[in-house]
Design an enzyme around this catalytic site. Sequence first.
Site, PDB file in Angstrom:
ATOM      1  CB  SER A  20      -0.661   1.119 -11.008  1.00  0.00           C
ATOM      2  OG  SER A  20       0.257   1.248 -10.969  1.00  0.00           O
ATOM      3  CB  THR A  66      -1.857  -3.289  -6.031  1.00  0.00           C
ATOM      4  OG1 THR A  66      -1.630  -2.240  -5.164  1.00  0.00           O
ATOM      5  CG2 THR A  66      -2.921  -3.111  -7.616  1.00  0.00           C
ATOM      6  CE  LYS A  70      -0.388  -4.541  -1.765  1.00  0.00           C
ATOM      7  NZ  LYS A  70       0.158  -3.736  -1.636  1.00  0.00           N
ATOM      8  CG  ASP A 106       3.919  -3.515  -0.075  1.00  0.00           C
ATOM      9  OD1 ASP A 106       4.138  -2.537  -1.296  1.00  0.00           O
ATOM     10  OD2 ASP A 106       2.862  -3.883   0.086  1.00  0.00           O
ATOM     11  N   GLY A 132      -6.082  -3.885   6.371  1.00  0.00           N
ATOM     12  CA  GLY A 132      -5.537  -5.176   4.743  1.00  0.00           C
ATOM     13  C   GLY A 132      -3.650  -5.035   4.391  1.00  0.00           C
ATOM     14  N   GLY A 133      -3.337  -5.472   3.076  1.00  0.00           N
ATOM     15  CA  GLY A 133      -2.292  -6.271   2.792  1.00  0.00           C
ATOM     16  C   GLY A 133      -1.512  -4.694   2.979  1.00  0.00           C
TER      17      GLY A 133
HETATM   18  P1  NAP Z   1      -6.759  -4.258   0.506  1.00  0.00           P
HETATM   19  O1  NAP Z   1      -5.610  -4.849   1.157  1.00  0.00           O
HETATM   20  O2  NAP Z   1      -7.373  -3.940   0.313  1.00  0.00           O
HETATM   21  O3  NAP Z   1      -7.285  -2.491   2.158  1.00  0.00           O
HETATM   22  C1  NAP Z   1      -7.551  -1.665   2.154  1.00  0.00           C
HETATM   23  C2  NAP Z   1      -7.982  -1.944   2.869  1.00  0.00           C
HETATM   24  O4  NAP Z   1      -8.926  -0.107   3.315  1.00  0.00           O
HETATM   25  C3  NAP Z   1      -8.990  -2.317   4.628  1.00  0.00           C
HETATM   26  O5  NAP Z   1      -8.507  -2.118   5.359  1.00  0.00           O
HETATM   27  C4  NAP Z   1     -10.703  -2.003   4.007  1.00  0.00           C
HETATM   28  O6  NAP Z   1     -11.622  -2.132   4.497  1.00  0.00           O
HETATM   29  C5  NAP Z   1     -10.190  -0.184   4.046  1.00  0.00           C
HETATM   30  N1  NAP Z   1     -11.151   0.429   2.835  1.00  0.00           N
HETATM   31  C6  NAP Z   1     -11.301   0.951   1.901  1.00  0.00           C
HETATM   32  N2  NAP Z   1     -12.037   1.487   1.621  1.00  0.00           N
HETATM   33  C7  NAP Z   1     -12.541   2.302   2.726  1.00  0.00           C
HETATM   34  C8  NAP Z   1     -13.205   3.252   3.023  1.00  0.00           C
HETATM   35  N3  NAP Z   1     -13.891   3.941   1.589  1.00  0.00           N
HETATM   36  N4  NAP Z   1     -12.657   3.693   4.212  1.00  0.00           N
HETATM   37  C9  NAP Z   1     -12.342   3.126   4.753  1.00  0.00           C
HETATM   38  N5  NAP Z   1     -11.263   2.198   5.089  1.00  0.00           N
HETATM   39  C10 NAP Z   1     -12.112   1.517   3.867  1.00  0.00           C
HETATM   40  O7  NAP Z   1      -6.215  -3.002  -0.114  1.00  0.00           O
HETATM   41  P2  NAP Z   1      -4.314  -2.350   0.656  1.00  0.00           P
HETATM   42  O8  NAP Z   1      -3.272  -3.268  -1.030  1.00  0.00           O
HETATM   43  O9  NAP Z   1      -3.935  -2.673   2.109  1.00  0.00           O
HETATM   44  O10 NAP Z   1      -3.376  -0.297  -0.301  1.00  0.00           O
HETATM   45  C11 NAP Z   1      -4.314   0.279   0.518  1.00  0.00           C
HETATM   46  C12 NAP Z   1      -4.168   1.485   0.350  1.00  0.00           C
HETATM   47  O11 NAP Z   1      -2.432   2.019  -0.270  1.00  0.00           O
HETATM   48  C13 NAP Z   1      -4.040   1.697  -1.666  1.00  0.00           C
HETATM   49  O12 NAP Z   1      -4.924   3.042  -1.777  1.00  0.00           O
HETATM   50  C14 NAP Z   1      -3.056   1.113  -2.026  1.00  0.00           C
HETATM   51  O13 NAP Z   1      -2.764   1.368  -3.428  1.00  0.00           O
HETATM   52  C15 NAP Z   1      -2.039   1.805  -1.574  1.00  0.00           C
HETATM   53  N6  NAP Z   1      -0.600   1.131  -0.985  1.00  0.00           N
HETATM   54  C16 NAP Z   1       0.324   1.868  -1.540  1.00  0.00           C
HETATM   55  C17 NAP Z   1       1.923   1.117  -1.832  1.00  0.00           C
HETATM   56  C18 NAP Z   1       3.305   2.486  -1.728  1.00  0.00           C
HETATM   57  O14 NAP Z   1       4.007   1.960  -2.914  1.00  0.00           O
HETATM   58  N7  NAP Z   1       3.257   3.536  -1.909  1.00  0.00           N
HETATM   59  C19 NAP Z   1       2.067   0.326  -0.978  1.00  0.00           C
HETATM   60  C20 NAP Z   1       0.317  -0.782  -0.677  1.00  0.00           C
HETATM   61  C21 NAP Z   1      -0.258  -0.082  -1.112  1.00  0.00           C
HETATM   62  P3  NAP Z   1     -12.620  -3.736   4.481  1.00  0.00           P
HETATM   63  O15 NAP Z   1     -11.776  -4.344   4.186  1.00  0.00           O
HETATM   64  O16 NAP Z   1     -13.232  -3.122   4.675  1.00  0.00           O
HETATM   65  O17 NAP Z   1     -12.827  -3.205   2.865  1.00  0.00           O
END
Ligand code: NAP
Length: 271
Positions: A20, A66, A70, A106, A132-133
């Site tokens: 991060s 994060t 979430k 977000d 996800g979140g």
């Molecule tokens: P999260 O709640 O854990 O959700 C992740 C999603 O991706 C879930 O649907 C998960 O599926 C899926 N996933 C994980 N690994 C995968 C893979 N190898 N192949 C296919 N699908 C996969 O996480 P999140 O908070 O939504 O964050 C997701 C990404 O967005 C992260 O990398 C985070 O750093 C980024 N993000 C960036 C910002 C920003 O401000 N730029 C803000 C928020 C998030 P499962 O449920 O099956 O595990």
Amino acid sequence: MSVKRAPTRLVLLGHPVRHSLSPVFQGAALRAAGIPLAYEALDVAPEALGEALALAATQGWAGNVTIPHKRAVFLACARHTDVATQACAVNTFWMEDGALWGDNTDVAGFDAAARALGARLVDSRIALLGAGGAAAAVCVAAGRWPGATVRLLARRPDEARRLASAFPHVTPVTDLSAALHGCTLLVNATPIGLHDDVTPCDVSGLSADAAVMDLVYRRGETALVRGARARGLLACDGSEMLLRQGALAFERWFGLVPSLDIMRAALHAAR
Ligand code: NAP
């Protein structure tokens, strides 16, 4: 009148969190505002989240949340802003009137980043990867864009159906070609590409006026963004969204608008 408690500690709860860049630009904003706190990234495994939140409540911490916490923090918060309730996900928390509050910055962060990129918002057809979140925040933001629709693909179809069921403009799909066909905006809301040059999909089939937003950010940008740019598509990684959601979180914690320029300069220096 509600009483917001000045945070005793400012933390990022995630697992992993080492990647991060939030401590870099939040630290710059804190120094610029003369606030004597550090912003600490805490690696909290899912089984330790309850204990961390109990400490947050009793000791008056505030902070961000994060991957992968979430939704769990949403369930743990006693009070929520409307936007956190719509997303069923919390990325920003603080103590107020003795209760743990959760917000979701977000949503506005994604909206601001999409506008900064110049992506088409009205009548956009969005291919969204992940459930996800972060994906929930994209669904809420897109719901405010007139005529926008989302096709949602997740590796667990039941999760795609669950998230889509909360939003009339979101349809779950079960294969990548169905998600990408005719889309005007591709959004990666999975962590694919965070640690390596793997891409969640091939951009060669996207139309020439499509834009790509990778919510993942890493030093040197992601392979998905580099691939989209090589095709001449509008593309950005998650750094602008990160910055915008972080600035809004800072406002929630301190009631102060931080300097976006100072935060952006710190973020860019670290990349
Ligand atoms: P999260 O709640 O854990 O959700 C992740 C999603 O991706 C879930 O649907 C998960 O599926 C899926 N996933 C994980 N690994 C995968 C893979 N190898 N192949 C296919 N699908 C996969 O996480 P999140 O908070 O939504 O964050 C997701 C990404 O967005 C992260 O990398 C985070 O750093 C980024 N993000 C960036 C910002 C920003 O401000 N730029 C803000 C928020 C998030 P499962 O449920 O099956 O595990």
